[in-house]
Enzyme design. Structure first.
Site, mmCIF file in Angstrom:
data_model
loop_
_atom_site.group_PDB
_atom_site.id
_atom_site.type_symbol
_atom_site.label_atom_id
_atom_site.label_comp_id
_atom_site.label_asym_id
_atom_site.label_seq_id
_atom_site.Cartn_x
_atom_site.Cartn_y
_atom_site.Cartn_z
ATOM 1 N N ARG A 103 -9.172 -6.825 -1.384
ATOM 2 C CA ARG A 103 -9.107 -5.394 -1.721
ATOM 3 C C ARG A 103 -10.539 -4.873 -1.731
ATOM 4 N NH1 ARG A 103 -5.846 -2.296 -6.487
ATOM 5 N NH2 ARG A 103 -4.250 -2.661 -4.928
ATOM 6 N N HIS A 130 -2.692 0.444 2.696
ATOM 7 C CA HIS A 130 -2.172 -0.445 1.640
ATOM 8 C C HIS A 130 -0.852 -1.037 2.151
ATOM 9 C CE1 HIS A 130 -1.743 -2.318 -2.112
ATOM 10 N NE2 HIS A 130 -1.558 -1.291 -2.921
ATOM 11 N N GLN A 133 1.896 -2.707 -0.172
ATOM 12 C CA GLN A 133 2.676 -1.741 -0.957
ATOM 13 C C GLN A 133 3.719 -1.044 -0.080
ATOM 14 O OE1 GLN A 133 2.259 -0.796 -4.500
ATOM 15 N NE2 GLN A 133 4.284 0.008 -3.975
ATOM 16 N N ASP A 222 1.687 9.595 -5.132
ATOM 17 C CA ASP A 222 0.567 8.696 -5.435
ATOM 18 C C ASP A 222 -0.499 9.524 -6.138
ATOM 19 O OD1 ASP A 222 -1.290 6.610 -5.451
ATOM 20 O OD2 ASP A 222 -1.820 6.806 -3.331
ATOM 21 N N CYS A 262 3.562 4.149 -6.188
ATOM 22 C CA CYS A 262 2.966 2.806 -6.075
ATOM 23 C C CYS A 262 2.399 2.336 -7.404
ATOM 24 C CB CYS A 262 1.899 2.795 -4.992
ATOM 25 S SG CYS A 262 0.613 4.029 -5.243
ATOM 26 N N ARG A 290 6.796 -6.079 -5.335
ATOM 27 C CA ARG A 290 5.526 -6.519 -4.747
ATOM 28 C C ARG A 290 5.467 -8.046 -4.700
ATOM 29 N NH1 ARG A 290 1.041 -3.210 -5.037
ATOM 30 N NH2 ARG A 290 0.079 -4.859 -3.811
HETATM 31 N N1 NVA Z 1 -4.139 5.597 -3.435
HETATM 32 C C1 NVA Z 1 -4.366 4.759 -4.595
HETATM 33 C C2 NVA Z 1 -3.422 3.602 -4.588
HETATM 34 C C3 NVA Z 1 -3.549 2.683 -5.773
HETATM 35 C C4 NVA Z 1 -2.620 1.524 -5.691
HETATM 36 C C5 NVA Z 1 -5.818 4.301 -4.616
HETATM 37 O O1 NVA Z 1 -6.319 3.906 -3.560
HETATM 38 O O2 NVA Z 1 -6.445 4.324 -5.673
HETATM 39 N N1 CP Z 2 0.095 -0.395 -6.575
HETATM 40 C C1 CP Z 2 -1.006 -1.175 -6.710
HETATM 41 O O1 CP Z 2 -1.569 -1.676 -5.744
HETATM 42 O O2 CP Z 2 -1.381 -1.355 -8.008
HETATM 43 P P1 CP Z 2 -2.732 -2.018 -8.509
HETATM 44 O O3 CP Z 2 -3.866 -1.086 -8.168
HETATM 45 O O4 CP Z 2 -2.550 -2.162 -9.995
HETATM 46 O O5 CP Z 2 -2.908 -3.336 -7.842
#
Ligand code: NVA
Ligand code: CP
Length: 303
Positions: A103, A130, A133, A222, A262, A290
């Site tokens: 990540r 992502h 997800q 989101d 998500c 997930r």
């Molecule tokens: N769009 C959000 C998703 C978090 C799982 C982010 O990137 O922070």
């Molecule tokens: N939805 C998701 O990826 O959650 P986290 O940021 O908690 O991993």
């Protein structure tokens, strides 16, 4: 051949269907004698440069349940945090590891990691995508209604986010209709909007949130401020305000429409408390899935 999951595009229609079946199997056999251990004797690295609750824990638990060992690496505490290059890191880590879950911010870093790695790389979120997800979200839709054909999912909010990008792609591959309700300032990328990704699904964009949710079986939202975009918070809150998923908006969808997110949710911003807590909300089933879907992804890619 080493197989990676970098954008989600790597999963074509046939493999997507297999992944849905395998995810269902993973879910059904969890904790039983039928549970498989394809990661036995394997160590999987988990490089995280951004915060996480679900992704980190579901991957760690999933790796353990598949018989492997997870090694969590806070990127800032590795030598990457002190400037060791991505190609050098890839060539070293992939000599130890059976796979790398990462990540980070830039999609190009993940692509470069994959270019130099001799083990599979799994995208656990970048600024652009992502995929774990979005694949989970398609599995969750299938679990709830048993089909993709004829299903409409609406998405409200930041149409240019990693989630919007990945959901456009996954919707095409799965074969649902996906309609984004987003303002001009955060409209979906033309390149992704116009790519069929070899699937039968359809994707459209409207600026009108009511139009987006009309006849929707599922409504997705989101956060308005994704990780890494904090400096734009004030501006985003102002522009995205009309796209909040509240009860009035939910009532404009099909009766009984299911609500997805998500997570983490910023209650009162992109979604209201009453919608999150309503019987329509399936956000915690989605979060649980997930685990099952990522187990299926790892079992497919990590040989
Ligand atoms: N769009 C959000 C998703 C978090 C799982 C982010 O990137 O922070
Ligand atoms: N939805 C998701 O990826 O959650 P986290 O940021 O908690 O991993």
């Amino acid at each position: 051949m080493i197989r990676h999951l970098l954008t989600g595009e790597e999963i074509g229609k046939v493999e997507f269907e297999k992944l849905i079946d395998l995810s269902r199997e993973m879910k059904a056999t969890r904790g039983t004698a039928k549970a498989v251990k394809p990661l036995a004797d394997k160590s999987i690295g988990m490089i995280f440069a951004k915060s996480s609750t679900r992704t980190r824990v579901s991957f760690e638990v999933g790796i353990h349940e598949l018989g492997g060992q997870a090694i969590y690496l806070d990127q800032s505490k590795t030598q990457m945090g002190r400037g060791e290059t991505v190609p050098d890191t890839a060539r070293v880590l992939s000599r130890y590891l059976g796979g790398i879950v990462i990540r980070t911010y830039k999609q190009s870093d993940i692509e470069e990691l994959a270019q130099y790695s001799s083990c599979p790389i799994i995208n656990a979120l970048t600024d652009d995508y992502h995929p774990c997800q979005a694949l989970t979200d398609m599995f969750t839709i299938y679990e709830k209604v048993g089909k993709f054909e004829g299903i409409k999912m609406a998405y409200l909010g930041d149409g240019a986010s990693n989630m919007a990008n990945s959901l456009m792609m996954a919707s095409r591959i799965a074969g649902i209709h996906f309609e984004i309700g987003a303002p001009e300032e955060y409209k979906p990328s033309d390149a992704i909007l116009n790519n069929t990704f070899g699937g039968s699904g359809t994707v459209s964009w409207t600026k009108d949130p009511a139009e987006a949710v009309k006849d929707a079986d599922f409504i997705y939202t989101d956060v308005w401020v994704s990780m890494g975009f904090e400096e734009e918070a004030k501006e985003r809150m102002r522009i995205l305000d009309p796209y909040r998923l509240d009860m009035a908006t939910l009532l404009k969808a099909k009766p009984g429409a299911m609500v997805m997110h998500c997570l983490p949710a910023h209650r009162g911003e992109e979604i209201t408390d009453d919608v999150m807590e309503s019987p329509n909300s399936i956000v915690f089933d989605e979060a649980e899935n997930r685990l099952h879907v990522q187990k299926a992804i790892m079992a497919t890619l990590i040989k």
